[in-house]
Design a protein around this motif. Structure first.
Motif, PDB file in Angstrom:
ATOM      1  N   HIS A  56      14.690  99.685  27.490  1.00 15.30           N
ATOM      2  CA  HIS A  56      15.445  98.677  26.758  1.00 15.30           C
ATOM      3  C   HIS A  56      16.757  98.388  27.463  1.00 15.30           C
ATOM      4  O   HIS A  56      17.499  99.314  27.772  1.00 15.30           O
ATOM      5  N   ASP A  57      17.054  97.135  27.741  1.00 15.16           N
ATOM      6  CA  ASP A  57      18.398  96.690  28.102  1.00 15.16           C
ATOM      7  C   ASP A  57      18.473  95.229  27.663  1.00 15.16           C
ATOM      8  O   ASP A  57      17.460  94.643  27.279  1.00 15.16           O
ATOM      9  N   PRO A  58      19.650  94.636  27.685  1.00 17.30           N
ATOM     10  CA  PRO A  58      19.772  93.286  27.111  1.00 17.30           C
ATOM     11  C   PRO A  58      18.794  92.294  27.740  1.00 17.30           C
ATOM     12  O   PRO A  58      18.228  91.443  27.046  1.00 17.30           O
ATOM     13  N   GLU A  59      18.562  92.427  29.059  1.00 22.26           N
ATOM     14  CA  GLU A  59      17.672  91.464  29.703  1.00 22.26           C
ATOM     15  C   GLU A  59      16.227  91.652  29.242  1.00 22.26           C
ATOM     16  O   GLU A  59      15.511  90.682  28.974  1.00 22.26           O
ATOM     17  N   ILE A  60      15.821  92.918  29.131  1.00 22.64           N
ATOM     18  CA  ILE A  60      14.458  93.193  28.681  1.00 22.64           C
ATOM     19  C   ILE A  60      14.254  92.641  27.264  1.00 22.64           C
ATOM     20  O   ILE A  60      13.246  91.989  26.969  1.00 22.64           O
ATOM     21  N   GLU A  88      15.773  90.221  25.905  1.00 21.68           N
ATOM     22  CA  GLU A  88      15.746  88.766  25.965  1.00 21.68           C
ATOM     23  C   GLU A  88      14.362  88.276  26.421  1.00 21.68           C
ATOM     24  O   GLU A  88      13.816  87.313  25.873  1.00 21.68           O
ATOM     25  N   ILE A  89      13.789  88.948  27.419  1.00 24.59           N
ATOM     26  CA  ILE A  89      12.461  88.536  27.886  1.00 24.59           C
ATOM     27  C   ILE A  89      11.422  88.720  26.776  1.00 24.59           C
ATOM     28  O   ILE A  89      10.585  87.864  26.536  1.00 24.59           O
ATOM     29  N   LEU A 110       7.843  86.309  22.628  1.00 21.68           N
ATOM     30  CA  LEU A 110       7.553  86.064  21.214  1.00 21.68           C
ATOM     31  C   LEU A 110       7.679  84.583  20.866  1.00 21.68           C
ATOM     32  O   LEU A 110       6.832  84.016  20.182  1.00 21.68           O
ATOM     33  N   GLU A 111       8.749  83.976  21.360  1.00 24.66           N
ATOM     34  CA  GLU A 111       8.974  82.568  21.037  1.00 24.66           C
ATOM     35  C   GLU A 111       7.837  81.695  21.555  1.00 24.66           C
ATOM     36  O   GLU A 111       7.408  80.751  20.908  1.00 24.66           O
TER      37      GLU A 111
END
Ligand code: SF4
Ligand code: SF4
Ligand code: SF4
Ligand code: FES
Ligand code: FES
Lengths: 157, 588
Positions: B82-86, B88-89, B94-95
């Motif tokens: 987990h990190d912010p970029e992961i 976000e991806i 999901l979107e």
């Protein structure tokens, strides 16, 4: 099943045996059937499923995965509008629309009597004659929507 | 695995050191150190299809972002889960899925249990950020057992793996490819025309509302509302140890007493138990076995027939086995027909005013209640409605019953008192074990002292055993999950062709992995660990029963003494037995 297909049902057995031991056998047999009939009828797919002991679901996975295979009999007259840049800009969409209006079908469909189907092709190399329409592969040059009734009228045995 | 030395892999996940056997996926390794990587297409029962991409992680110091569900951990790897970029991806993934998924949660069969809905909630999805393109595909309710709603399919591939590999039925496949990929029965026909056996395993594994049980709760309420009807209900063995999961109990909690009470609160006039029917099945099937084994009357092996999905599979794919099938009906059909004959007669009820509702772990039972004329042996439809465990859980909630605080109730004993043998019917191996407890008595005149028959238990796909009875060897096999049955049948055929002794004398088959405890109509979230806990719940119930052998059930004894005569009597035959016929695998 028309007589032609009945013969083929017997041939399926042969074709199936011929490819049985080979990798990708199923696809080869389906190719052979598509090549000979121009489509793969459901009866044949069922027969093949029995002969080759391949689930019907698998056969349809293959048939629908590749655009090459057709599931419906080809129409007597296949009308294709060229969608290459030149033809497209000079009005293929309008011509196809006119064919569609007169035949009561959309691109990709076949008339219920099996006489006409409407498709598109990519540039066929006659850009100078644009827009180009193919009727069973025969090139009609510089077509305009006005010519459509005439082209259809020519399609008789 | 004994003999083969498996290398140990050392690696780091978010800086935490792990040691796992070679071949362990990053996902499984993460679980060991309490990290939960989100998944969507991966199901614990199934090999990864690697279809969705939500489980991506980062290999530290590289640009690699492998999918955790299908990538084995390698020596010395440093993984960031987990990190912010992961995050976000994952949100983008999901979107993208949501942009192709109808926004119909409120009226969906999986509202509250959908895995996609849960992820959308976890990831704080608050708006539709991409243009919306939902394919226009029709709903298929043709089987009246499970419903296909391909518009809601996210193409994870679980149902295909289940139907093709686990069940070997091949009713479902993907058609077309890429963005157009869609789930459909064998070449775009109706599911009812396909080889589907209604086992419901696809519905138990689908993460979304694309496949779910055919809901008949409204029909049940209609019956209960009608003042002229006498409504009888029965619950299958596997329901009692699973329904609790819908109310926050751990899997395997035996809630029989609460269920009886809840059913009476809902308005049922009489509460019976399918376990009683199982005891009767054993009397009939056990006697059938003894006739075939000792008196050579009929084919060996005897194959059990209490699973309607298995019966359907046999009729569609293995109709050469018809002669081997026990002609005995399944337990809930037995309770149904006895309700509308025996019970009505003794109670002075008009069977045309009686309705029987079965609560089953099973979607195939919805098909079974009308599968042939034999299901109308009482002169009426013997079982009028069959609901799954999931449907009953919803009805209890609709009825406003506080299940947790509800005191225990009782069943009506006439067709409701059961033995330990009846209760273990709900798990793979249980029918064979129960049959053996009674057959031993019939064959030798003595009780099978050990009572318990452990080789039949557990989750191994095919279980085999040899037992010596009166100096003769009895060979038995248990298979569960349709994918395992072929190997057993092939052995039967091989022995037949070569004129050898029968490969087995008795075979138990259940369509669902683990048997009915893992049935297609049970609460969601099935894994092997859940299967084991539910089975343990039934074995506990067995040990706690006053009677553990079907022939000891006093109400079964009364039934035979006062109504049926003997097992396999003319009346027993007319009411409790049925026949089979080959059915086309494809109806189109
Ligand atoms: S119910 Fe069973 S047989 Fe039918 S499609 Fe689902 S998994 Fe396949
Ligand atoms: S129907 Fe359900 S299980 Fe099957 S591919 Fe679609 S989402 Fe997955
Ligand atoms: S194993 Fe049980 S739950 Fe599964 S289909 Fe058979 S009877 Fe139904
Ligand atoms: S664009 Fe039509 S022939 Fe080239
Ligand atoms: S869960 Fe790993 S790709 Fe879907």
């Amino acid at each position: 099943m028309p007589a032609q297909e009945k013969d083929l049902a017997a041939d399926v057995a042969l074709a199936a045996r011929k490819w049985q031991k080979k990798r990708g056998a199923l696809i080869m047999v389906l190719h052979e059937i598509q090549g000979r009939l121009g489509y793969v009828p459901r009866e044949i797919a069922l027969e093949l499923s029995k002969q080759m002991n391949v689930p019907l679901a698998r056969i349809y996975e293959v048939l629908t995965f590749y655009n090459f295979f057709e599931l419906e009999p080809p129409a007597k007259y296949v009308i294709s509008g060229c969608m290459g840049t030149a033809c497209y800009l000079k009005g293929t969409p309008q011509i196809l629309q006119e064919f569609g209006r007169l035949l009561g079908i959309e691109v990709g469909q076949t008339t219920p009597d099996g006489k006409f189907s409407l498709t598109t092709v990519r540039c066929v190399g006659c850009c100078g004659q644009a827009p180009v329409i193919l009727v069973n592969g025969e090139v009609k040059s510089k077509v305009s929507p006005k010519d459509v009734p005439h082209i259809l009228a020519e399609c008789t045995d | 695995m004994a003999g083969t030395a498996i290398r140990t892999i050392r690696a780091k996940l978010n800086g935490i050191e792990v040691e796992v056997p070679e071949g362990t996926t990053i996902l499984a390794a993460a679980e060991q150190v309490h990290l939960k990587i989100p998944t969507l297409c991966k199901h614990p029962d199934l090999p990864p299809t690697a279809a969705c991409g939500i489980c991506i992680v980062r290999v530290k110091g590289t640009s690699q972002m492998p999918r955790a569900c299908c990538t084995p951990l390698e020596e010395g790897m440093e993984i960031v889960t987990h990190d912010p970029e992961i995050v976000e991806i994952r949100r983008k993934v999901l979107e993208l899925i949501l942009s192709k998924h109808p926004n119909e949660c409120l009226t969906c069969g999986r509202n509250g249990t959908c895995e996609l809905q849960r992820l959308a909630s976890d990831f704080s999805i608050r708006e539709q950020s991409l243009p919306y393109i939902v394919p226009d595909l029709p709903v298929d309710q043709s089987t009246r057992t499970i419903v296909l709603e391909p518009r809601k399919c996210i193409a994870c591939g679980r149902c295909l793996t289940v139907c093709q590999d686990l069940q070997n039925v091949w009713a479902l496949s993907f058609l077309e490819r890429g963005i157009d990929t869609r789930m459909a029965p064998a070449g775009d026909i109706l599911l009812a025309d396909s080889p589907c056996i209604s086992c419901g395993q696809c519905s138990a594994h689908c993460p979304t509302g694309a496949i779910f049980e055919y809901d008949e709760t409204e029909k049940a309420w209609e019956l209960l509302r009608d003042p002229d009807l006498h409504c009888v209900v029965q619950i299958a063995p596997a329901v009692r140890v699973a329904i609790g999961e819908a109310f926050g109990y751990p899997p395997g909690t035996n809630l029989t007493g609460k269920l009886y009470a809840a059913l009476r609160y809902m308005g049922f006039d009489t509460v019976f138990d399918t376990n009683f029917g199982a005891d009767v099945t054993i009397m009939e099937e056990g006697t059938e076995f003894v006739k075939r084994f000792q008196e050579n009357q009929g084919e060996l092996p005897l194959i059990t027939s209490c699973c309607p999905a298995w019966v359907d599979f046999m009729e569609k794919y293995h109709s050469d086995m018809i002669e081997h099938f026990s002609s005995c009906k399944s337990p809930h059909e037995i309770v149904g027909v006895l309700t509308k004959t025996y019970y009505c007669e003794k109670r002075g009820l008009d069977p045309s005013k009686v309705r029987v509702v079965s609560i089953m772990p099973c979607t195939a039972k919805k098909y079974e209640i009308q599968r042939s004329d034999d299901m109308f042996a009482s002169g009426h439809q013997d079982v009028d409605l069959s609901l799954t465990t999931r449907e009953l859980a919803r009805m209890i909630k609709q009825a406003g019953i506080d299940f947790a605080s509800l005191p225990e109730g009782d069943a009506d004993p006439m067709l409701g008192l059961y033995t330990g043998a009846g209760t273990i019917f709900g798990t793979s191996g249980g029918v064979l074990e129960a049959a053996f407890r009674t057959a031993h008595k019939l064959l030798t005149g003595e009780e099978f002292d050990a009572i318990e028959f452990h080789p039949a238990r557990g989750l191994h796909g095919v279980k085999e055993a040899r037992i010596s009875v009166l100096g003769k060897e009895v060979r038995v096999a248990v298979a569960h999950g349709m994918g395992h049955v072929e190997e057993v049948l092939d052995r039967v055929r091989a022995a037949k062709e070569s004129g050898d002794e029968p490969a087995y004398h008795m075979i138990e088959v259940m369509a669902c992995p683990g048997g009915c405890i893992g049935g297609g109509g049970q609460p969601y979230g099935i894994t092997d660990s859940v299967r084991k806990q539910r089975a343990a719940g039934l074995y506990r119930d067995d040990r706690e029963r006053e009677f553990r052998r079907s022939h000891e059930n006093p109400y079964v004894q009364t039934l035979y003494a006062s109504y049926l005569g003997k097992p396999l009597s003319e009346r027993a035959h007319r009411l409790l037995h049925n026949s089979y016929k080959p059915r086309p695998t494809y109806r189109r």
